[in-house]
Design a protein around this motif. Structure first.
Motif, mmCIF file in Angstrom:
data_model
loop_
_atom_site.group_PDB
_atom_site.id
_atom_site.type_symbol
_atom_site.label_atom_id
_atom_site.label_comp_id
_atom_site.label_asym_id
_atom_site.label_seq_id
_atom_site.Cartn_x
_atom_site.Cartn_y
_atom_site.Cartn_z
ATOM 1 N N ASN A 27 0.830 -1.200 0.000
ATOM 2 C CA ASN A 27 0.000 0.000 0.000
ATOM 3 C C ASN A 27 0.868 1.255 0.000
ATOM 4 O O ASN A 27 1.940 1.287 0.613
ATOM 5 N N VAL A 28 0.380 2.285 -0.683
ATOM 6 C CA VAL A 28 1.152 3.507 -0.863
ATOM 7 C C VAL A 28 0.595 4.599 0.041
ATOM 8 O O VAL A 28 -0.579 4.985 -0.073
ATOM 9 N N ASP A 29 1.437 5.078 0.937
ATOM 10 C CA ASP A 29 1.059 6.159 1.829
ATOM 11 C C ASP A 29 0.731 7.412 1.013
ATOM 12 O O ASP A 29 1.406 7.721 0.017
ATOM 13 N N ILE A 30 -0.317 8.127 1.416
ATOM 14 C CA ILE A 30 -0.707 9.352 0.717
ATOM 15 C C ILE A 30 0.480 10.291 0.541
ATOM 16 O O ILE A 30 0.715 10.859 -0.536
ATOM 17 N N LYS A 31 1.253 10.472 1.604
ATOM 18 C CA LYS A 31 2.350 11.430 1.564
ATOM 19 C C LYS A 31 3.559 10.922 0.767
ATOM 20 O O LYS A 31 4.500 11.668 0.528
ATOM 21 N N CYS A 32 3.528 9.651 0.356
ATOM 22 C CA CYS A 32 4.609 9.105 -0.464
ATOM 23 C C CYS A 32 4.271 9.103 -1.949
ATOM 24 O O CYS A 32 5.125 8.791 -2.783
ATOM 25 N N SER A 33 3.032 9.440 -2.296
ATOM 26 C CA SER A 33 2.578 9.329 -3.676
ATOM 27 C C SER A 33 3.052 10.506 -4.515
ATOM 28 O O SER A 33 3.082 11.655 -4.058
ATOM 29 N N PHE B 60 -8.727 13.531 8.007
ATOM 30 C CA PHE B 60 -7.285 13.817 7.971
ATOM 31 C C PHE B 60 -6.498 12.754 8.742
ATOM 32 O O PHE B 60 -5.446 13.046 9.304
ATOM 33 N N PHE B 61 -7.023 11.513 8.743
ATOM 34 C CA PHE B 61 -6.338 10.414 9.420
ATOM 35 C C PHE B 61 -5.304 9.874 8.430
ATOM 36 O O PHE B 61 -5.511 8.867 7.760
ATOM 37 N N GLU B 62 -4.191 10.580 8.331
ATOM 38 C CA GLU B 62 -3.176 10.280 7.326
ATOM 39 C C GLU B 62 -1.800 10.650 7.864
ATOM 40 O O GLU B 62 -1.668 11.460 8.798
ATOM 41 N N ALA B 63 -0.769 10.062 7.280
ATOM 42 C CA ALA B 63 0.593 10.284 7.767
ATOM 43 C C ALA B 63 0.979 11.752 7.647
ATOM 44 O O ALA B 63 0.651 12.432 6.670
ATOM 45 N N VAL B 64 1.695 12.222 8.646
ATOM 46 C CA VAL B 64 2.168 13.600 8.645
ATOM 47 C C VAL B 64 3.268 13.779 7.602
ATOM 48 O O VAL B 64 3.329 14.784 6.899
ATOM 49 N N THR B 65 4.140 12.783 7.494
ATOM 50 C CA THR B 65 5.179 12.745 6.461
ATOM 51 C C THR B 65 5.200 11.346 5.880
ATOM 52 O O THR B 65 4.587 10.419 6.420
ATOM 53 N N GLU C 286 -7.290 -1.857 6.320
ATOM 54 C CA GLU C 286 -7.123 -2.328 7.690
ATOM 55 C C GLU C 286 -7.239 -1.174 8.692
ATOM 56 O O GLU C 286 -6.717 -1.249 9.808
ATOM 57 N N GLY C 287 -7.925 -0.100 8.308
ATOM 58 C CA GLY C 287 -8.070 1.047 9.183
ATOM 59 C C GLY C 287 -6.822 1.886 9.306
ATOM 60 O O GLY C 287 -6.752 2.800 10.133
ATOM 61 N N ASP C 288 -5.831 1.599 8.487
ATOM 62 C CA ASP C 288 -4.541 2.273 8.586
ATOM 63 C C ASP C 288 -4.662 3.720 8.111
ATOM 64 O O ASP C 288 -5.692 4.142 7.563
ATOM 65 N N LEU C 289 -3.578 4.480 8.303
ATOM 66 C CA LEU C 289 -3.520 5.832 7.784
ATOM 67 C C LEU C 289 -3.798 5.818 6.283
ATOM 68 O O LEU C 289 -3.507 4.849 5.585
ATOM 69 N N LYS C 290 -4.359 6.885 5.779
ATOM 70 C CA LYS C 290 -4.898 6.959 4.423
ATOM 71 C C LYS C 290 -3.859 6.552 3.363
ATOM 72 O O LYS C 290 -2.712 6.984 3.404
ATOM 73 N N LYS C 291 -4.296 5.708 2.420
ATOM 74 C CA LYS C 291 -3.451 5.220 1.327
ATOM 75 C C LYS C 291 -4.088 5.559 -0.020
ATOM 76 O O LYS C 291 -5.273 5.899 -0.102
ATOM 77 N N VAL C 292 -3.284 5.409 -1.095
ATOM 78 C CA VAL C 292 -3.787 5.655 -2.437
ATOM 79 C C VAL C 292 -3.399 4.497 -3.343
ATOM 80 O O VAL C 292 -2.286 3.983 -3.272
ATOM 81 N N SER C 293 -4.356 4.057 -4.161
ATOM 82 C CA SER C 293 -4.117 3.007 -5.150
ATOM 83 C C SER C 293 -4.474 3.538 -6.530
ATOM 84 O O SER C 293 -5.363 4.376 -6.668
ATOM 85 N N GLN C 294 -3.782 3.045 -7.545
ATOM 86 C CA GLN C 294 -4.026 3.465 -8.922
ATOM 87 C C GLN C 294 -4.176 2.234 -9.814
ATOM 88 O O GLN C 294 -3.576 1.190 -9.556
ATOM 89 N N GLY C 295 -4.982 2.369 -10.849
ATOM 90 C CA GLY C 295 -5.200 1.263 -11.770
ATOM 91 C C GLY C 295 -6.101 1.697 -12.899
ATOM 92 O O GLY C 295 -6.116 2.859 -13.300
ATOM 93 N N SER C 296 -6.915 0.751 -13.396
ATOM 94 C CA SER C 296 -7.823 1.063 -14.497
ATOM 95 C C SER C 296 -9.028 0.130 -14.448
ATOM 96 O O SER C 296 -8.981 -0.959 -13.864
#
Length: 583
Positions: free
Chosen positions: A217-223, A301-306, A369-379
């Motif tokens: 899974n890709v962390d929002i702040k890493c995308s 805003f339940f997402e990673a700070v960095t 899994e209730g984790d900090l916000k993630k982003v997925s990409q596809g089609s």
């Protein structure tokens, strides 16, 4: 007779169907809500009498395991423990009320051993509207949640569920203004939600039933999308959902949705029906769905700070619950109205009521899994039947998706399927489930299709051709018995009409209007076709099917049951009044 012959007409004209362009609405930033009162305690926390429940049983754990095995991508994170099941729970008469400035206050501490977080159910029927409540958890006693006024709880006929707080103990302080006999108030704790995980740990693993998000899974702040304002807006429309059913606490993902009225902001919220639904038939009644909707808390805003930070972010929790507006089990759509205004910095996502094309690039923002916000990409790879099977079976196709970055997991259910329209990310559906995980990255997920339920949402979201009215029915002119229209209105609001009438030779004639365009709030215009094909008593030969355009027709509705049909056929124009045909 019209309905008996409609199928043949539909087949004959299928090749000439023209789909109408459906509306889309852009998103907009949420207006900052009015300032709210800062919570404060009137008593020392050590003064609260403590009521301790018995430890969680194997049977309760077994229910969690079973629910998570059966669910698509909804996540069960806790169990609901009712009064009398394991310990006596307090009422107002059990508390030590003390005089404080402006009234009386008392506290109660509820503990469920080894819980990561708690919610408590409080009966408030008959309690004065000006009574206030403030909450805190044993793991973070400095983080006060509230104040919540009883009068701000819209439905007090059933128990109201408190905010989620970390720790195995939740303390509530009641403040009763004035000089009333507080001990005689009908305040009563009726249940406890024992959550296995904690907010501070991003709902990561505490027992074997609950897991943290997979490493793919890709962390929002890493995308790389993080540099796009359009993406940041979509991110700020997404919230984590925590809610209680009769026996468990669940977690999903939902999206704040805009409407067409630019003069107001109403907190519409889109998710997945199966998040609130039963695990087995029969489906929940509207009242039962509302019972779950009332317990909804949303975390913003339940997402990673960095990038890849595991620190607890400065999230905002809304605790007012929601009102059920619409749900559709067969399309797995859930549409709510939040009872709190969204926090400053949130965003009302735009949407597009047209079918999402196969091949479209998609973005999904979610809480696996209730984790900090993630982003997925596809089609979107195709339209198909969702897997695992939908409870009761699907009534519409779903968008089948494959990912090239990230995935989804339990807790991701309801997450919006976003596509980019050139300026914004717009919602096109919500996650049902599927086989895509970090351990099976090439498997598919399935998403509901927003265009299939738009007709039901149009009265609330606006921009509705036809004013949100469904004109599907038989239509005729009572003074001219013998001819009529069969109007079929698709969920997308497009119309297919079959017109049965007579020619100059007095013989029957069929015309079809296989789609068109809403040219006004209640006016629909489309081309008219004459169709022909092989005789019914011969072998069907598709090469003999002919659809010939012979003119145009306009349906103008004055209300839900009356209107007019205006037409030009082979150069001859006319107009007739029509009304729904009672039968």
């Amino acid at each position: 007779m019209l309905k008996h012959l409609l199928v043949a007409a539909l087949l004959a004209a299928a090749s000439s169907t023209v789909m109408a362009q459906m509306p889309s609405v852009p998103g907009e930033p949420a207006v900052a809500p009015k300032a709210v009162a800062i919570p404060k305690l009137r008593l020392a926390a050590s003064e609260a009498p403590k009521f301790v429940l018995s430890p969680i049983t194997d049977a309760e754990l077994s229910e969690v395991r079973q629910a998570n095995r059966m669910s698509a991508k909804r996540l069960v994170i806790g169990v609901v423990r009712h009064a009398g099941a394991s310990a006596a729970l307090p009422s107002a008469s059990d508390l030590a009320w003390k005089r404080v400035e402006g009234g009386f206050a008392a506290q109660a501490a509820l503990a469920s051993p080894q819980a990561g977080a708690l919610r408590i159910a409080i009966a408030l029927a008959g309690v004065p509207r000006d009574v206030e409540m403030v909450f805190f958890g044993s793991a973070a006693p400095e983080r006060l949640v509230g104040p919540v006024k009883v009068g701000d709880v819209p439905d007090r006929t059933g128990a109201w569920w408190s905010p989620l707080t970390d720790g195995d103990t939740q303390t509530v302080e009641f403040f009763v203004p004035g000089t009333s006999d507080s001990a005689r108030l009908p305040i009563r704790v009726t249940g406890v939600s024992h959550v296995f995980t904690t907010i501070a740990s991003a709902f990561t693993k505490r027992v074997t039933e609950i897991g943290d998000a997979g490493s793919c899974n890709v962390d929002i702040k890493c995308s790389a999308l993080q540099s796009s304002q359009a993406f940041l807006n979509a991110r700020n429309a997404v919230a984590q959902m925590v809610f209680n059913d009769s026996s468990f606490t669940g977690l999903c993902t939902g999206t704040l949705l805009n409407d067409a009225d630019t003069s107001t902001q109403i907190p519409w919220f889109y998710g997945a029906n199966h998040c609130f639904e039963n695990e087995a038939l029969p489906y929940k009644t509207p009242a039962q769905m509302q019972s779950v909707a009332s317990t909804l808390n949303t975390l913003w805003f339940f997402e990673a700070v960095t990038c890849n930070s595991q620190a607890t972010p400065p999230y905002v929790q809304l605790v007012g619950g929601s009102t059920l507006i619409y749900n559709n089990p067969g399309a797995d759509a859930l549409f709510l109205r939040l009872r709190d205004n969204p926090p400053a910095g949130s965003f009302y996502a735009g949407w597009d009521a047209n079918a999402v094309p196969v091949g479209s690039a998609i973005v999904v923002i979610h809480h696996p899994e209730g984790d900090l916000k993630k982003v997925s990409q596809g089609s979107v790879v195709t339209y198909s039947t969702p897997q695992p099977p939908l409870l009761g079976g699907p009534t519409t196709p779903f968008s089948e998706v494959k990912y090239n970055s990230g995935t989804t997991e339990g807790g991701s259910s309801g997450a919006a399927l976003f596509t980019f329209n050139g300026s914004q990310y717009v919602l096109r559906g919500g996650l049902y489930g599927g086989g895509a995980y970090c351990t099976s990255p090439n498997e598919s997920d399935w998403y509901s299709q927003f265009d299939k339920v738009y007709s039901a949402l149009a009265p609330f979201l606006g921009a509705s051709p036809g004013g949100g009215i469904d004109y599907t029915d038989l239509w005729w002119n009572p003074a001219e018995s013998g001819w009529g229209l069969n109007i079929i209105q698709h969920a997308s609001r497009n119309i297919f009409a079959v017109w049965y009438t007579y020619g100059n030779d007095a013989k029957p004639m069929w015309f079809t209007i296989p789609g068109g365009t809403w040219t006004g709030s209640a006016t629909f215009t489309g081309d008219v076709y004459s169709t022909s094909g092989p005789a019914a008593n011969t072998a069907f030969n598709p090469a003999q099917v002919r659809a010939t355009k012979v003119g145009t027709a306009t349906l103008a509705f004055s209300d839900a049951g009356n209107g007019s049909l205006s037409y030009t056929i082979d150069g001859v124009s006319g107009s007739k009044s029509i009304t729904r045909q009672p039968y």
